[in-house]
Design a protein around this motif. Structure first.
Motif, PDB file in Angstrom:
ATOM      1  N   LEU A   1      16.995   7.931   8.663  1.00  0.00           N
ATOM      2  CA  LEU A   1      17.466   8.159   7.305  1.00  0.00           C
ATOM      3  C   LEU A   1      18.437   9.326   7.274  1.00  0.00           C
ATOM      4  O   LEU A   1      18.220  10.351   7.942  1.00  0.00           O
ATOM      5  CB  LEU A   1      16.291   8.436   6.365  1.00  0.00           C
ATOM      6  N   ARG A   2      19.508   9.165   6.507  1.00  0.00           N
ATOM      7  CA  ARG A   2      20.465  10.255   6.324  1.00  0.00           C
ATOM      8  C   ARG A   2      19.751  11.463   5.756  1.00  0.00           C
ATOM      9  O   ARG A   2      18.986  11.367   4.798  1.00  0.00           O
ATOM     10  CB  ARG A   2      21.559   9.821   5.350  1.00  0.00           C
ATOM     11  N   GLY A   3      19.980  12.630   6.355  1.00  0.00           N
ATOM     12  CA  GLY A   3      19.344  13.842   5.878  1.00  0.00           C
ATOM     13  C   GLY A   3      17.997  14.100   6.531  1.00  0.00           C
ATOM     14  O   GLY A   3      17.352  15.108   6.245  1.00  0.00           O
ATOM     15  N   LEU A   4      17.558  13.183   7.399  1.00  0.00           N
ATOM     16  CA  LEU A   4      16.291  13.352   8.112  1.00  0.00           C
ATOM     17  C   LEU A   4      16.562  13.060   9.587  1.00  0.00           C
ATOM     18  O   LEU A   4      15.936  12.208  10.203  1.00  0.00           O
ATOM     19  CB  LEU A   4      15.238  12.395   7.556  1.00  0.00           C
ATOM     20  N   ASP A   5      17.544  13.791  10.139  1.00  0.00           N
ATOM     21  CA  ASP A   5      18.096  13.446  11.447  1.00  0.00           C
ATOM     22  C   ASP A   5      17.368  14.112  12.613  1.00  0.00           C
ATOM     23  O   ASP A   5      17.521  13.682  13.752  1.00  0.00           O
ATOM     24  CB  ASP A   5      19.588  13.829  11.487  1.00  0.00           C
ATOM     25  N   ASP A   6      16.593  15.155  12.350  1.00  0.00           N
ATOM     26  CA  ASP A   6      15.875  15.825  13.431  1.00  0.00           C
ATOM     27  C   ASP A   6      14.870  14.870  14.072  1.00  0.00           C
ATOM     28  O   ASP A   6      14.112  14.197  13.371  1.00  0.00           O
ATOM     29  CB  ASP A   6      15.136  17.050  12.864  1.00  0.00           C
TER      30      ASP A   6
ATOM     31  N   GLY B   1       0.786  -1.228   0.000  1.00  0.00           N
ATOM     32  CA  GLY B   1       0.000   0.000   0.000  1.00  0.00           C
ATOM     33  C   GLY B   1       0.812   1.269   0.000  1.00  0.00           C
ATOM     34  O   GLY B   1       0.254   2.373   0.043  1.00  0.00           O
ATOM     35  N   LEU B   2       2.137   1.156  -0.036  1.00  0.00           N
ATOM     36  CA  LEU B   2       3.016   2.328  -0.133  1.00  0.00           C
ATOM     37  C   LEU B   2       3.133   2.699  -1.610  1.00  0.00           C
ATOM     38  O   LEU B   2       3.947   2.134  -2.343  1.00  0.00           O
ATOM     39  CB  LEU B   2       4.393   2.011   0.452  1.00  0.00           C
ATOM     40  N   THR B   3       2.326   3.647  -2.048  1.00  0.00           N
ATOM     41  CA  THR B   3       2.237   3.911  -3.485  1.00  0.00           C
ATOM     42  C   THR B   3       2.698   5.311  -3.884  1.00  0.00           C
ATOM     43  O   THR B   3       2.806   5.595  -5.073  1.00  0.00           O
ATOM     44  CB  THR B   3       0.794   3.711  -3.955  1.00  0.00           C
ATOM     45  N   LYS B   4       2.944   6.197  -2.921  1.00  0.00           N
ATOM     46  CA  LYS B   4       3.324   7.555  -3.301  1.00  0.00           C
ATOM     47  C   LYS B   4       4.337   8.145  -2.327  1.00  0.00           C
ATOM     48  O   LYS B   4       4.500   7.662  -1.207  1.00  0.00           O
ATOM     49  CB  LYS B   4       2.094   8.454  -3.376  1.00  0.00           C
ATOM     50  N   ALA B   5       4.977   9.200  -2.788  1.00  0.00           N
ATOM     51  CA  ALA B   5       5.982   9.885  -1.970  1.00  0.00           C
ATOM     52  C   ALA B   5       5.315  10.681  -0.849  1.00  0.00           C
ATOM     53  O   ALA B   5       4.114  10.973  -0.894  1.00  0.00           O
ATOM     54  CB  ALA B   5       6.820  10.814  -2.846  1.00  0.00           C
ATOM     55  N   VAL B   6       6.110  11.042   0.157  1.00  0.00           N
ATOM     56  CA  VAL B   6       5.642  11.825   1.293  1.00  0.00           C
ATOM     57  C   VAL B   6       6.639  12.945   1.548  1.00  0.00           C
ATOM     58  O   VAL B   6       7.854  12.722   1.492  1.00  0.00           O
ATOM     59  CB  VAL B   6       5.500  10.938   2.559  1.00  0.00           C
ATOM     60  N   ARG B   7       6.160  14.137   1.824  1.00  0.00           N
ATOM     61  CA  ARG B   7       7.053  15.250   2.153  1.00  0.00           C
ATOM     62  C   ARG B   7       7.128  15.393   3.665  1.00  0.00           C
ATOM     63  O   ARG B   7       6.112  15.518   4.349  1.00  0.00           O
ATOM     64  CB  ARG B   7       6.585  16.564   1.530  1.00  0.00           C
ATOM     65  N   ILE B   8       8.358  15.352   4.193  1.00  0.00           N
ATOM     66  CA  ILE B   8       8.609  15.540   5.622  1.00  0.00           C
ATOM     67  C   ILE B   8       9.664  16.622   5.747  1.00  0.00           C
ATOM     68  O   ILE B   8      10.784  16.472   5.255  1.00  0.00           O
ATOM     69  CB  ILE B   8       9.071  14.232   6.283  1.00  0.00           C
ATOM     70  N   GLY B   9       9.283  17.730   6.402  1.00  0.00           N
ATOM     71  CA  GLY B   9      10.193  18.864   6.454  1.00  0.00           C
ATOM     72  C   GLY B   9      10.412  19.399   5.051  1.00  0.00           C
ATOM     73  O   GLY B   9       9.459  19.589   4.288  1.00  0.00           O
ATOM     74  N   ASP B  10      11.671  19.627   4.692  1.00  0.00           N
ATOM     75  CA  ASP B  10      11.957  20.127   3.350  1.00  0.00           C
ATOM     76  C   ASP B  10      12.408  19.022   2.405  1.00  0.00           C
ATOM     77  O   ASP B  10      12.917  19.290   1.326  1.00  0.00           O
ATOM     78  CB  ASP B  10      13.015  21.237   3.407  1.00  0.00           C
ATOM     79  N   ARG B  11      12.212  17.763   2.814  1.00  0.00           N
ATOM     80  CA  ARG B  11      12.632  16.635   1.978  1.00  0.00           C
ATOM     81  C   ARG B  11      11.423  15.853   1.503  1.00  0.00           C
ATOM     82  O   ARG B  11      10.495  15.589   2.262  1.00  0.00           O
ATOM     83  CB  ARG B  11      13.553  15.709   2.745  1.00  0.00           C
ATOM     84  N   GLU B  12      11.470  15.473   0.250  1.00  0.00           N
ATOM     85  CA  GLU B  12      10.453  14.572  -0.285  1.00  0.00           C
ATOM     86  C   GLU B  12      10.990  13.157  -0.221  1.00  0.00           C
ATOM     87  O   GLU B  12      12.039  12.849  -0.805  1.00  0.00           O
ATOM     88  CB  GLU B  12      10.098  14.927  -1.728  1.00  0.00           C
ATOM     89  N   ILE B  13      10.296  12.290   0.507  1.00  0.00           N
ATOM     90  CA  ILE B  13      10.719  10.907   0.658  1.00  0.00           C
ATOM     91  C   ILE B  13      10.022  10.092  -0.418  1.00  0.00           C
ATOM     92  O   ILE B  13       8.792   9.969  -0.417  1.00  0.00           O
ATOM     93  CB  ILE B  13      10.360  10.347   2.056  1.00  0.00           C
ATOM     94  N   SER B  14      10.788   9.556  -1.336  1.00  0.00           N
ATOM     95  CA  SER B  14      10.209   8.843  -2.475  1.00  0.00           C
ATOM     96  C   SER B  14       9.536   7.550  -2.038  1.00  0.00           C
ATOM     97  O   SER B  14       9.794   7.019  -0.945  1.00  0.00           O
ATOM     98  CB  SER B  14      11.295   8.531  -3.509  1.00  0.00           C
ATOM     99  N   GLN B  15       8.709   7.016  -2.928  1.00  0.00           N
ATOM    100  CA  GLN B  15       8.059   5.730  -2.651  1.00  0.00           C
ATOM    101  C   GLN B  15       9.092   4.636  -2.469  1.00  0.00           C
ATOM    102  O   GLN B  15       8.937   3.761  -1.618  1.00  0.00           O
ATOM    103  CB  GLN B  15       7.092   5.383  -3.794  1.00  0.00           C
ATOM    104  N   ARG B  16      10.159   4.696  -3.212  1.00  0.00           N
ATOM    105  CA  ARG B  16      11.220   3.687  -3.085  1.00  0.00           C
ATOM    106  C   ARG B  16      11.892   3.779  -1.717  1.00  0.00           C
ATOM    107  O   ARG B  16      12.146   2.758  -1.063  1.00  0.00           O
ATOM    108  CB  ARG B  16      12.266   3.870  -4.193  1.00  0.00           C
TER     109      ARG B  16
END
Length: 507
Positions: free
Chosen positions: A146-151, A102-117
C-alpha cells in the motif's frame, strides 16, 4: 505465402515434432507463420491466445484442425460454467464483502490507521494476485503493498493481519452457487489450474509467450508429456513484469529459432529498433523490408502519440484537444477518470477509496509523499498534472474523448500500443533520459549518464516499432547523446515536435 528461410526452418522443426520456442520480432508475421506451420499437418492442435480479439482473428486464419481459444475460454468450458450464477452476481462494494469475511474495524500499523475499507480492498486484491500465480496457497507475498506503508516491517504486519481473511475469501469462492465474494473469470482459471488439467491436443501453440501469466505458464508446460509445445513471442517486448507476467521463452527446454525479417517497416526503422534491442540485451536483431519506405524524422500530423505513462498520456490528450483535435485514448479514460475523482476528493478534504491513494488523508499529504518519499516519486507526474490543470479540466477532457474510428489522433501508452501499428507515430516527451552520475575520480571531469535500464529499453523498442511510414523519436531523441546509444548516420537530437492544430496545418 512464400516462406522465408527462417519460416521454413520453423516448419521443419515443427513437423519433426520438436518442442519449439520461436522468437518473433516486431512485424515479423508470427501469426502468419504459425498458421503456415499448421496447414501442412492433419494433427489436431490448440492455439492459446493472449485475449479474445486475438483468438477470434486467429480462428479465421488457422485450419479447422486448430481450435483458437484463450486460456480463460478453456477453463470456462472445463469448470467455469459451474459458477455461472456467481459470475452474473451484482457488484457490491469491497467494504461490504470485507464485513462478510469478518473485517469489521480499522487497524493501526506504524503511524497510519488502515481503514476497514482499505483492509477489505487489500484482502480482495490479495486473492487476485494469488490467482495470477502458480502458487498452491495464499501466503504473505501475495498481499499488495500500500502507498504510504512501504517499510518492509510494516508491510509484514499488514500481511499477517490480512492473509487469514484472504484465505477465507478463497474458500468462499469454491462454492458454485453462492457466497460473499464476487466471482470473476480469474477465479475459475485458478481453480482449473489447481486441478492439473490435461488439454486434449497433439500440439499446443502459445502466443505472446513473453508476457505469459504464471498460472497459464503452469497449465501450458504441464502438457509437454503428451503434446508438442510451440511458443511464440518476442522477449524484447516483455514489458509486463511489473504486474506479474513472465517471459517463459527464456530457458525453455526446446528448439530455439527466430523470425527477424520485419514486414512492417524498412531498413532505417529496423536500425532504430536494433539500437534498443542491443540496449535490452535481446536475443534477436531485425532486418527491415527494403520495399517498405519507413522514415525517421519530424511528424507534425501523427496518427498516434505514444507515451511512457498514463498521466503523460492524459497530458498529451489535453494538449491535442486544446489544439483543436478530435482525440482518442487507447483503452479509454476510465482509469484516469478514477484518479481524477480520487484527487478531487483529497483536494476537497475527503478520504478516497482509490486503491492507489486510499491511505492519504489529504492532497497535501499526497503531495509531500510524492515529493519527498523515494517510493512515491512515480506519483509526482499525477500531482503535477492535477496541480497544473485541476481535476475538473481533466474530467472534462476525459468526457470529450472520441472513439478511435472517429478520432484524428490516438494517444496511447507504449504498454497499450503493443501489438498495434499506425502509419505516423510521435513519441511523447515523458520518456525520461537516465540521470547523470556525479563526477568523481573514476568518471573524470564530466558527468556520465546512468546505464539504460533493460525494462526501459524494451519499452522504447515497443514504442519505436509501432510505425509503418514515419517515426518521430521525440521524447526518445536523447538516445543520440547517450554514450551507449548513437547509430552512425542519424541526426542529432531535437526537442519533440508538437502537432499543429488542424487549422494551422491547412495554411
Amino acid at each position: 505465402m512464400n516462406p522465408t528461410d527462417e519460416q521454413t526452418a520453423a516448419a521443419d522443426a515443427f513437423h519433426a515434432g520438436h518442442h519449439l520456442a520461436l522468437q518473433a520480432g516486431a512485424g515479423t508475421g508470427k501469426t502468419t507463420t504459425l498458421a503456415f506451420l499448421t496447414r501442412a499437418t492433419t494433427r489436431r492442435g490448440r492455439y492459446l491466445a493472449y485475449n479474445r480479439a486475438i483468438a477470434q482473428d486467429a480462428a479465421a486464419r488457422f485450419p479447422s484442425t486448430v481450435q483458437c481459444k484463450t486460456a480463460h475460454a478453456l477453463a470456462y468450458a472445463a469448470v467455469g460454467h459451474r459458477y455461472t450464477r456467481r459470475l452474473n452476481a451484482p457488484r457490491r462494494p469491497a467494504w461490504q464483502t470485507g464485513q462478510a469475511l469478518g473485517l469489521t474495524k480499522a487497524v493501526r500499523i506504524g503511524d497510519r490507521e488502515i481503514s476497514q475499507r482499505a483492509l477489505s480492498n487489500a484482502a480482495l486484491r490479495t486473492v487476485t494476485r494469488f490467482c495470477h500465480t502458480a502458487d498452491e496457497a495464499i501466503t504473505r507475498h501475495h498481499v499488495p503493498r500500500l502507498r504510504g506503508l512501504d517499510d518492509p516491517d510494516l508491510h509484514a504486519q499488514l500481511a499477517a493481519h490480512l492473509v487469514p481473511f484472504a484465505r477465507k475469501a478463497w474458500a468462499d469462492l469454491q462454492h458454485p452457487d453462492d457466497g460473499a465474494v464476487r466471482f470473476d473469470h480469474d477465479h475459475y482459471l485458478k481453480i482449473w489450474a489447481l486441478a492439473r488439467p490435461r488439454i486434449q491436443a497433439d500440439f499446443l501453440l502459445l502466443d505472446e509467450a513473453q508476457d505469459t501469466n504464471p498460472v497459464v505458464e503452469q497449465i501450458f508446460l504441464a502438457q509437454r508429456e503428451h503434446a508438442q509445445l510451440v511458443m511464440v513471442g518476442d522477449s524484447a517486448q516483455a514489458i509486463y513484469h511489473w504486474r506479474g507476467a513472465k517471459d517463459v521463452m527464456t530457458g525453455f527446454d526446446g528448439t530455439q529459432l527466430t523470425l527477424s525479417q520485419s514486414f512492417r517497416f524498412g531498413p532505417d526503422l529496423a536500425a532504430e529498433a536494433n539500437r534498443w534491442l542491443h540496449l535490452a540485451d535481446a536475443p534477436i536483431r531485425l532486418t527491415g523490408t527494403p520495399a517498405v519506405s519507413t522514415e525517421i524524422g519530424p511528424v507534425t500530423q501523427p496518427d498516434a502519440v505514444l507515451c511512457r505513462t498514463n498521466v503523460g498520456a492524459m497530458a498529451q490528450v489535453m494538449i491535442l484537444m486544446a489544439a483543436g483535435y478530435r482525440v482518442a485514448l487507447a483503452g479509454g479514460g476510465d482509469s484516469l477518470q478514477a484518479l481524477a475523482f480520487a484527487a478531487r476528493d483529497l483536494k476537497e478534504g475527503r478520504r478516497t477509496h482509490h486503491p492507489e491513494l486510499i491511505l492519504f488523508p489529504s492532497w497535501g499529504d499526497l503531495q509531500d509523499y510524492a515529493a519527498h518519499d523515494p517510493a512515491g516519486r512515480d506519483l509526482q507526474p499525477l500531482v503535477n498534472l492535477v496541480d497544473t490543470h485541476g481535476t475538473e479540466a481533466i474530467l472534462t477532457a476525459v468526457a470529450h474523448l472520441a472513439p478511435e474510428p472517429h478520432a484524428q489522433v490516438t494517444v496511447s501508452t507504449a504498454h497499450k500500443a503493443k501489438g498495434r501499428e499506425w502509419p505516423r507515430v510521435l513519441i511523447a516527451d515523458d520518456f525520461a533520459r537516465p540521470k547523470d552520475n556525479t563526477p568523481d575520480e573514476q568518471t573524470g571531469p564530466l558527468p556520465t549518464p546512468d546505464p539504460i535500464d533493460d525494462a526501459e529499453a524494451r519499452l522504447a523498442y515497443v514504442a519505436v516499432t509501432r510505425t509503418r511510414q514515419r517515426l518521430d523519436l521525440g521524447g526518445l531523441s536523447w538516445i543520440h547523446d547517450h554514450p551507449d546509444g548513437p547509430l552512425v548516420g542519424h541526426d542529432r537530437p531535437r526537442p519533440p515536435a508538437l502537432p499543429q492544430s488542424p487549422a494551422a496545418a491547412r495554411k
